[in-house]
Design a protein around this motif. Structure first.
Motif, PDB file in Angstrom:
ATOM      1  N   TYR A  81      -4.435  -7.279  -6.334  1.00  0.00           N
ATOM      2  CA  TYR A  81      -3.876  -6.478  -5.244  1.00  0.00           C
ATOM      3  C   TYR A  81      -3.569  -7.367  -4.031  1.00  0.00           C
ATOM      4  O   TYR A  81      -2.490  -7.272  -3.428  1.00  0.00           O
ATOM      5  CB  TYR A  81      -4.845  -5.370  -4.846  1.00  0.00           C
ATOM      6  N   ILE A 129     -12.054   2.689  -0.888  1.00  0.00           N
ATOM      7  CA  ILE A 129     -10.948   2.061  -0.182  1.00  0.00           C
ATOM      8  C   ILE A 129     -10.136   3.141   0.526  1.00  0.00           C
ATOM      9  O   ILE A 129      -9.474   3.963  -0.117  1.00  0.00           O
ATOM     10  CB  ILE A 129     -10.023   1.281  -1.152  1.00  0.00           C
ATOM     11  N   LYS A 182      -9.189  -6.877  -7.286  1.00  0.00           N
ATOM     12  CA  LYS A 182      -8.903  -7.034  -5.860  1.00  0.00           C
ATOM     13  C   LYS A 182      -7.980  -8.229  -5.618  1.00  0.00           C
ATOM     14  O   LYS A 182      -7.079  -8.183  -4.777  1.00  0.00           O
ATOM     15  CB  LYS A 182     -10.197  -7.203  -5.061  1.00  0.00           C
ATOM     16  N   TYR A 200      -7.354   1.226  -5.385  1.00  0.00           N
ATOM     17  CA  TYR A 200      -6.268   0.572  -4.649  1.00  0.00           C
ATOM     18  C   TYR A 200      -4.895   1.171  -4.995  1.00  0.00           C
ATOM     19  O   TYR A 200      -3.894   0.799  -4.361  1.00  0.00           O
ATOM     20  CB  TYR A 200      -6.227  -0.924  -4.974  1.00  0.00           C
TER      21      TYR A 200
END
Length: 243
Positions: free
Chosen positions: A126, A111, A123, A157
């Motif tokens: 996030y 990422i 994910k 992330y």
């Protein structure tokens, strides 16, 4: 290439024979002597009629072959289209399957230059936090990013979570919290592509909190380290407020 059928070959053969007979009758004076004028005319008319009939039959056979060829071409095109649709459906199916499996299995991803293993649900957590920020729900976004960094401390992330969390705090006028968050990001990930933009927000937070000296240094560092960038342009405009 189109292949003539047996019936077409027979028709062509008949046409050839009739034409040859007509040629022989017209070319030989001795042959005309065997017939009276009426008989000769009748024979010629019969030959012409037979030849015309044969030509019509031949044309009919050709038209039939053209029609059959067009129908076959249409079927081939239909089959090709069906094949393309099947391939597209299979591709979509496997992509969807891969996505669904990704929701239940850890995956290694990169990422914005940071590689790491993404856990199931990571994910989505996030994305949900980012959606809250984009919707203007700054407190929810900040809380969600804080929960995310606590639950997934090794996530690829994390730099983005710190970046957006800092921006959430700044937008919510929590300047001290924004400064701490953004400085943490800059220290841990100095080469991350979000650093120039993070430094702009950091400088603005320092300026809003009344620390003009710190803000001036931050803006000057941006201009020196990242010239010819949008961040440098923003810093150049903002540095006027530090005087």
């Amino acid at each position: 290439m189109m292949t003539l059928s047996h019936s077409v070959k027979q028709t062509l053969s008949r046409a050839f024979c009739l034409s040859a007979a007509l040629f022989c009758l017209s070319a030989s004076n001795s042959a005309w002597a065997l017939f009276s004028d009426d008989e000769a005319r009748k024979a010629i008319l019969d030959l012409r009629k037979s030849l015309a009939t044969t030509q019509l039959e031949l044309q009919g056979q050709i038209d039939k072959l053209k029609t059959e060829n067009a129908e076959l071409r249409g079927k081939v095109e239909e089959l090709e289209k069906q094949g393309e649709d099947i391939n597209t459906s299979q591709k979509t199916y496997y992509q969807d399957l891969d996505t669904r499996l990704g929701n239940f299995e850890p995956r290694t991803v990169t990422i914005e230059g940071v590689s790491g293993t993404v856990q199931p649900g990571e994910k989505k957590a996030y994305d949900d936090a980012l959606k809250a920020f984009q919707a203007g729900n700054l407190k929810k976004a900040d809380d969600s990013f804080a929960a995310f960094t606590a639950k997934y401390p090794k996530s690829p992330y994390i730099p983005l979570a710190l970046y957006w969390s800092g921006n959430s705090k700044y937008a919510n006028k929590e300047y001290a919290g924004a400064i701490n968050q953004l400085q943490s990001l800059i220290k841990k990930y100095p080469n991350h592509p979000r650093i120039p933009a993070a430094m702009v927000t950091l400088g603005n937070a320092q300026l809003e909190s009344g620390n003009k000296a710190a803000a001036k240094k931050t803006f000057s560092d941006i201009i020196a380290k990242y010239p010819d960038t949008d961040a440098a342009k923003d810093a150049q405009q903002a540095i006027a407020g530090t005087k």
